[in-house]
Design a protein around this motif. Structure first.
Motif, PDB file in Angstrom:
ATOM      1  N   GLY A   9       0.820  -1.206   0.000  1.00 58.02           N
ATOM      2  CA  GLY A   9       0.000   0.000   0.000  1.00 58.02           C
ATOM      3  C   GLY A   9       0.852   1.252   0.000  1.00 58.02           C
ATOM      4  O   GLY A   9       2.070   1.199   0.084  1.00 58.02           O
ATOM      5  N   GLY A  10       0.179   2.395  -0.132  1.00 61.74           N
ATOM      6  CA  GLY A  10       0.897   3.661  -0.122  1.00 61.74           C
ATOM      7  C   GLY A  10       0.059   4.787  -0.682  1.00 61.74           C
ATOM      8  O   GLY A  10      -1.150   4.637  -0.873  1.00 61.74           O
ATOM      9  N   TYR A  94      -6.963  -1.948   2.728  1.00 63.59           N
ATOM     10  CA  TYR A  94      -7.213  -3.166   1.973  1.00 63.59           C
ATOM     11  C   TYR A  94      -6.765  -4.372   2.788  1.00 63.59           C
ATOM     12  O   TYR A  94      -5.656  -4.392   3.342  1.00 63.59           O
ATOM     13  CB  TYR A  94      -6.469  -3.117   0.637  1.00 63.59           C
ATOM     14  N   TYR A  95      -7.640  -5.381   2.831  1.00 57.46           N
ATOM     15  CA  TYR A  95      -7.389  -6.595   3.602  1.00 57.46           C
ATOM     16  C   TYR A  95      -7.459  -7.819   2.698  1.00 57.46           C
ATOM     17  O   TYR A  95      -8.362  -7.914   1.860  1.00 57.46           O
ATOM     18  CB  TYR A  95      -8.441  -6.778   4.691  1.00 57.46           C
ATOM     19  N   CYS A  96      -6.561  -8.750   2.897  1.00 57.82           N
ATOM     20  CA  CYS A  96      -6.771 -10.053   2.275  1.00 57.82           C
ATOM     21  C   CYS A  96      -7.421 -10.966   3.298  1.00 57.82           C
ATOM     22  O   CYS A  96      -7.305 -10.762   4.516  1.00 57.82           O
ATOM     23  CB  CYS A  96      -5.488 -10.644   1.701  1.00 57.82           C
ATOM     24  N   SER A  97      -8.118 -11.963   2.778  1.00 55.00           N
ATOM     25  CA  SER A  97      -8.920 -12.815   3.647  1.00 55.00           C
ATOM     26  C   SER A  97      -9.115 -14.184   3.015  1.00 55.00           C
ATOM     27  O   SER A  97      -9.123 -14.333   1.796  1.00 55.00           O
ATOM     28  CB  SER A  97     -10.280 -12.159   3.889  1.00 55.00           C
ATOM     29  N   TRP A 106      -8.306 -12.759   8.620  1.00 52.74           N
ATOM     30  CA  TRP A 106      -7.972 -11.469   8.006  1.00 52.74           C
ATOM     31  C   TRP A 106      -6.528 -11.111   8.251  1.00 52.74           C
ATOM     32  O   TRP A 106      -5.962 -11.446   9.299  1.00 52.74           O
ATOM     33  CB  TRP A 106      -8.843 -10.360   8.623  1.00 52.74           C
ATOM     34  N   GLY A 107      -5.950 -10.379   7.301  1.00 53.14           N
ATOM     35  CA  GLY A 107      -4.659  -9.775   7.547  1.00 53.14           C
ATOM     36  C   GLY A 107      -4.823  -8.492   8.333  1.00 53.14           C
ATOM     37  O   GLY A 107      -5.938  -8.108   8.697  1.00 53.14           O
ATOM     38  N   GLN A 108      -3.695  -7.808   8.557  1.00 51.52           N
ATOM     39  CA  GLN A 108      -3.738  -6.585   9.354  1.00 51.52           C
ATOM     40  C   GLN A 108      -4.157  -5.375   8.530  1.00 51.52           C
ATOM     41  O   GLN A 108      -4.484  -4.328   9.095  1.00 51.52           O
ATOM     42  CB  GLN A 108      -2.362  -6.324   9.993  1.00 51.52           C
ATOM     43  N   GLY A 109      -4.141  -5.523   7.218  1.00 52.03           N
ATOM     44  CA  GLY A 109      -4.558  -4.448   6.324  1.00 52.03           C
ATOM     45  C   GLY A 109      -3.394  -3.582   5.874  1.00 52.03           C
ATOM     46  O   GLY A 109      -2.375  -3.467   6.563  1.00 52.03           O
ATOM     47  N   THR A 110      -3.547  -2.984   4.701  1.00 47.55           N
ATOM     48  CA  THR A 110      -2.564  -2.048   4.176  1.00 47.55           C
ATOM     49  C   THR A 110      -3.300  -0.835   3.616  1.00 47.55           C
ATOM     50  O   THR A 110      -4.293  -0.979   2.899  1.00 47.55           O
ATOM     51  CB  THR A 110      -1.655  -2.718   3.117  1.00 47.55           C
ATOM     52  N   GLN A 111      -2.828   0.347   3.965  1.00 45.41           N
ATOM     53  CA  GLN A 111      -3.515   1.580   3.586  1.00 45.41           C
ATOM     54  C   GLN A 111      -3.181   1.952   2.146  1.00 45.41           C
ATOM     55  O   GLN A 111      -2.014   2.003   1.761  1.00 45.41           O
ATOM     56  CB  GLN A 111      -3.104   2.726   4.510  1.00 45.41           C
ATOM     57  N   VAL A 112      -4.218   2.249   1.378  1.00 49.37           N
ATOM     58  CA  VAL A 112      -4.068   2.791   0.032  1.00 49.37           C
ATOM     59  C   VAL A 112      -4.736   4.166   0.010  1.00 49.37           C
ATOM     60  O   VAL A 112      -5.918   4.288   0.349  1.00 49.37           O
ATOM     61  CB  VAL A 112      -4.715   1.873  -1.018  1.00 49.37           C
ATOM     62  N   THR A 113      -3.967   5.174  -0.349  1.00 49.41           N
ATOM     63  CA  THR A 113      -4.493   6.533  -0.426  1.00 49.41           C
ATOM     64  C   THR A 113      -4.270   7.065  -1.832  1.00 49.41           C
ATOM     65  O   THR A 113      -3.127   7.081  -2.319  1.00 49.41           O
ATOM     66  CB  THR A 113      -3.806   7.451   0.592  1.00 49.41           C
ATOM     67  N   VAL A 114      -5.349   7.482  -2.475  1.00 49.13           N
ATOM     68  CA  VAL A 114      -5.280   8.025  -3.829  1.00 49.13           C
ATOM     69  C   VAL A 114      -5.611   9.515  -3.746  1.00 49.13           C
ATOM     70  O   VAL A 114      -6.754   9.894  -3.471  1.00 49.13           O
ATOM     71  CB  VAL A 114      -6.250   7.310  -4.774  1.00 49.13           C
TER      72      VAL A 114
END
Length: 116
Positions: A9-10, A94-97, A106-114
């Motif tokens: 993410g980013g 965003y999470y994968c599952s 669930w994963g811990q999540g990764t932030q996506v910023t647009v």
């Protein structure tokens, strides 16, 4: 113990691309479908994409069809989400599952910023 670890993410400008990865351990990865979900602030978590165990069948939310591609590498126990033509409304965690034997993980999540 089932573990899912997202990365990739980013911050990206509108129209840009990102590739998310989710490394999985603790179960027979090649046997189960994998999914990507996302959750924007003040919104419910939503299913973005799903890929079946062999990788031959994929499904997408209408909002990302034609822009996102889910894939998997069963040799590496990893699932990917290639995101192109990103829009500000794609901003979310965003999470994968997966749900081996009926229990969802669930994963811990990764932030996506647009944003520009």
């Amino acid at each position: 113990q089932v573990q899912l670890v997202e990365s990739g993410g980013g911050l990206v400008q509108p129209g840009g691309s990102l590739r998310l990865s989710c490394a999985v351990s603790g179960f027979t990865f090649s046997t189960y479908s994998m999914s990507w979900y996302r959750q924007a602030p003040a919104k419910e978590r939503e299913l973005v994409a799903r890929i079946f165990s062999t990788g031959s069948i994929t499904t997408y939310a209408d909002s990302v069809k034609g822009r996102f591609t889910i894939s998997r590498d069963n040799a590496k126990n990893t699932v990917y989400l290639q995101m192109n033509s990103l829009k500000p409304e794609d901003t979310a965690v965003y999470y994968c599952s997966t749900a081996p034997q009926g229990r969802r993980y669930w994963g811990q999540g990764t932030q996506v910023t647009v944003s520009s």
